[in-house]
Design a protein around this motif. Structure first.
Motif, mmCIF file in Angstrom:
data_model
loop_
_atom_site.group_PDB
_atom_site.id
_atom_site.type_symbol
_atom_site.label_atom_id
_atom_site.label_comp_id
_atom_site.label_asym_id
_atom_site.label_seq_id
_atom_site.Cartn_x
_atom_site.Cartn_y
_atom_site.Cartn_z
ATOM 1 N N TYR A 126 0.835 -1.212 0.000
ATOM 2 C CA TYR A 126 0.000 0.000 0.000
ATOM 3 C C TYR A 126 0.865 1.256 0.000
ATOM 4 N N PHE A 127 0.365 2.284 -0.682
ATOM 5 C CA PHE A 127 1.037 3.580 -0.700
ATOM 6 C C PHE A 127 -0.011 4.685 -0.693
ATOM 7 N N ASN A 128 0.368 5.836 -0.116
ATOM 8 C CA ASN A 128 -0.498 7.007 -0.074
ATOM 9 C C ASN A 128 -0.164 7.912 -1.248
ATOM 10 N N VAL A 129 -1.202 8.453 -1.885
ATOM 11 C CA VAL A 129 -1.013 9.475 -2.902
ATOM 12 C C VAL A 129 -1.709 10.724 -2.385
ATOM 13 N N GLU A 130 -0.905 11.681 -1.922
ATOM 14 C CA GLU A 130 -1.442 12.940 -1.394
ATOM 15 C C GLU A 130 -1.657 13.878 -2.577
ATOM 16 N N LEU A 131 -2.907 14.265 -2.780
ATOM 17 C CA LEU A 131 -3.293 15.055 -3.940
ATOM 18 C C LEU A 131 -3.659 16.471 -3.541
ATOM 19 N N GLU A 132 -3.387 17.404 -4.452
ATOM 20 C CA GLU A 132 -3.792 18.793 -4.237
ATOM 21 C C GLU A 132 -4.377 19.330 -5.532
ATOM 22 N N ALA A 133 -4.816 20.564 -5.508
ATOM 23 C CA ALA A 133 -5.480 21.165 -6.668
ATOM 24 C C ALA A 133 -4.638 20.988 -7.925
ATOM 25 N N GLY A 134 -5.276 20.478 -8.962
ATOM 26 C CA GLY A 134 -4.631 20.229 -10.243
ATOM 27 C C GLY A 134 -4.304 18.771 -10.480
ATOM 28 N N ASP A 135 -4.213 17.973 -9.424
ATOM 29 C CA ASP A 135 -3.880 16.563 -9.574
ATOM 30 C C ASP A 135 -5.099 15.773 -10.039
ATOM 31 N N VAL A 136 -4.877 14.895 -11.022
ATOM 32 C CA VAL A 136 -5.916 14.032 -11.569
ATOM 33 C C VAL A 136 -5.416 12.597 -11.451
ATOM 34 N N ILE A 137 -6.250 11.725 -10.895
ATOM 35 C CA ILE A 137 -5.856 10.339 -10.697
ATOM 36 C C ILE A 137 -6.995 9.424 -11.120
ATOM 37 N N SER A 138 -6.623 8.275 -11.679
ATOM 38 C CA SER A 138 -7.597 7.256 -12.043
ATOM 39 C C SER A 138 -7.089 5.919 -11.527
ATOM 40 N N VAL A 139 -7.741 5.424 -10.469
ATOM 41 C CA VAL A 139 -7.403 4.122 -9.906
ATOM 42 C C VAL A 139 -8.155 3.078 -10.743
ATOM 43 N N PRO A 140 -7.430 2.102 -11.323
ATOM 44 C CA PRO A 140 -8.098 1.173 -12.233
ATOM 45 C C PRO A 140 -9.117 0.272 -11.545
ATOM 46 N N GLU A 141 -10.092 -0.161 -12.334
ATOM 47 C CA GLU A 141 -11.121 -1.050 -11.810
ATOM 48 C C GLU A 141 -10.475 -2.275 -11.178
ATOM 49 N N GLY A 142 -11.053 -2.723 -10.077
ATOM 50 C CA GLY A 142 -10.565 -3.913 -9.389
ATOM 51 C C GLY A 142 -9.371 -3.691 -8.486
ATOM 52 N N ASN A 143 -8.777 -2.482 -8.493
ATOM 53 C CA ASN A 143 -7.594 -2.214 -7.671
ATOM 54 C C ASN A 143 -8.038 -1.750 -6.279
ATOM 55 N N PRO A 144 -7.667 -2.489 -5.202
ATOM 56 C CA PRO A 144 -8.069 -2.092 -3.847
ATOM 57 C C PRO A 144 -7.500 -0.724 -3.473
ATOM 58 N N HIS A 145 -8.345 0.092 -2.840
ATOM 59 C CA HIS A 145 -7.947 1.453 -2.454
ATOM 60 C C HIS A 145 -8.994 2.022 -1.501
ATOM 61 N N PHE A 146 -8.681 3.182 -0.946
ATOM 62 C CA PHE A 146 -9.678 4.007 -0.270
ATOM 63 C C PHE A 146 -9.224 5.448 -0.302
ATOM 64 N N PHE A 147 -10.133 6.346 0.054
ATOM 65 C CA PHE A 147 -9.884 7.776 -0.021
ATOM 66 C C PHE A 147 -10.173 8.392 1.332
ATOM 67 N N THR A 148 -9.391 9.387 1.696
ATOM 68 C CA THR A 148 -9.668 10.142 2.914
ATOM 69 C C THR A 148 -9.189 11.580 2.717
ATOM 70 N N LEU A 149 -9.529 12.406 3.675
ATOM 71 C CA LEU A 149 -9.119 13.811 3.622
ATOM 72 C C LEU A 149 -7.818 14.015 4.362
ATOM 73 N N MET A 150 -7.117 15.077 4.011
ATOM 74 C CA MET A 150 -5.907 15.464 4.730
ATOM 75 C C MET A 150 -6.329 16.287 5.950
ATOM 76 N N ASP A 151 -5.366 16.775 6.708
ATOM 77 C CA ASP A 151 -5.662 17.460 7.971
ATOM 78 C C ASP A 151 -6.595 18.654 7.821
ATOM 79 N N ASP A 152 -6.538 19.357 6.681
ATOM 80 C CA ASP A 152 -7.415 20.529 6.522
ATOM 81 C C ASP A 152 -8.871 20.132 6.234
ATOM 82 N N ARG A 153 -9.084 18.856 5.903
ATOM 83 C CA ARG A 153 -10.430 18.286 5.694
ATOM 84 C C ARG A 153 -11.276 19.109 4.722
ATOM 85 N N GLN A 154 -10.676 19.441 3.577
ATOM 86 C CA GLN A 154 -11.365 20.217 2.551
ATOM 87 C C GLN A 154 -10.945 19.711 1.178
ATOM 88 N N VAL A 155 -11.919 19.384 0.331
ATOM 89 C CA VAL A 155 -11.607 18.982 -1.034
ATOM 90 C C VAL A 155 -12.801 19.278 -1.931
#
Length: 180
Positions: A126-155
């Motif tokens: 497992y690895f974390n991908v910390e994203l900010e404004a401008g970042d675009v990501i596509s996790v492929p179908e069937g790939n285990p993952h989850f999403f959460t907010l960073m400390d500022d809790r705004q997205v």
């Protein structure tokens, strides 16, 4: 600019080219959009009206349509999360469970921050991908993952879907050693 943090080694990967190269090896699409295109009155706004969401989609229409054409996406919307979001804790608990989808999970971050935790190949783990404004990501179908907010809790993110019914998560359970 996205930052990758390896959970098993603590290694950090930075820089758009390095991040994109690593994610590509893991089968994850990574691109960068010009987040400065977002109108100033929406740049740090995390409680949005339907009209403001439509304005965000219109602002990034060219990028959305390009990505949709290349990857077969049929529908898109805007999601905004912050402390004022009703039932935020319940939503995060749902997001923070490892799961898979029957299609790619695509997010284009247009304001704020978020973290995808993705299961890589056997060596990577497992690895974390910390994203900010401008970042675009596509996790492929069937790939285990989850999403959460960073400390500022705004997205604020644009989500793209193949299935017009949208986001459907399927719980994922790790197999024990020995393939059980």
């Amino acid at each position: 600019m996205a930052v990758i943090k390896m959970r098993n080694s603590g290694e950090v990967i930075e820089g758009n080219e390095n991040v994109a190269a690593f994610l590509n090896k893991q089968g994850v699409l990574y691109e960068h959009w010009d987040a400065s295109k977002l109108p100033i009155h929406l740049q740090n706004k995390f409680v949005l009206t339907d009209e403001e969401k439509a304005e965000i989609l219109a602002t990034f229409q060219t990028e959305i349509e390009d990505l949709a054409k290349r990857r077969g996406y049929q529908a898109w919307d805007v999601v905004a999360l912050c402390e004022q979001t009703p039932n935020l804790e319940e939503l995060l608990k749902k997001f923070e469970q490892v799961h898979t989808h029957t299609e790619d999970e695509v997010r284009a971050i247009v304001a704020g921050h978020g973290i995808f935790i993705i299961k890589g190949d056997e060596q990577t783990g497992y690895f974390n991908v910390e994203l900010e404004a401008g970042d675009v990501i596509s996790v492929p179908e069937g790939n285990p993952h989850f999403f959460t907010l960073m400390d500022d809790r705004q997205v604020v993110a644009v989500r793209l879907f193949i299935d017009q019914s949208g986001w459907v998560a399927h719980p994922y359970e790790e197999k024990e050693e020995g393939g059980k």
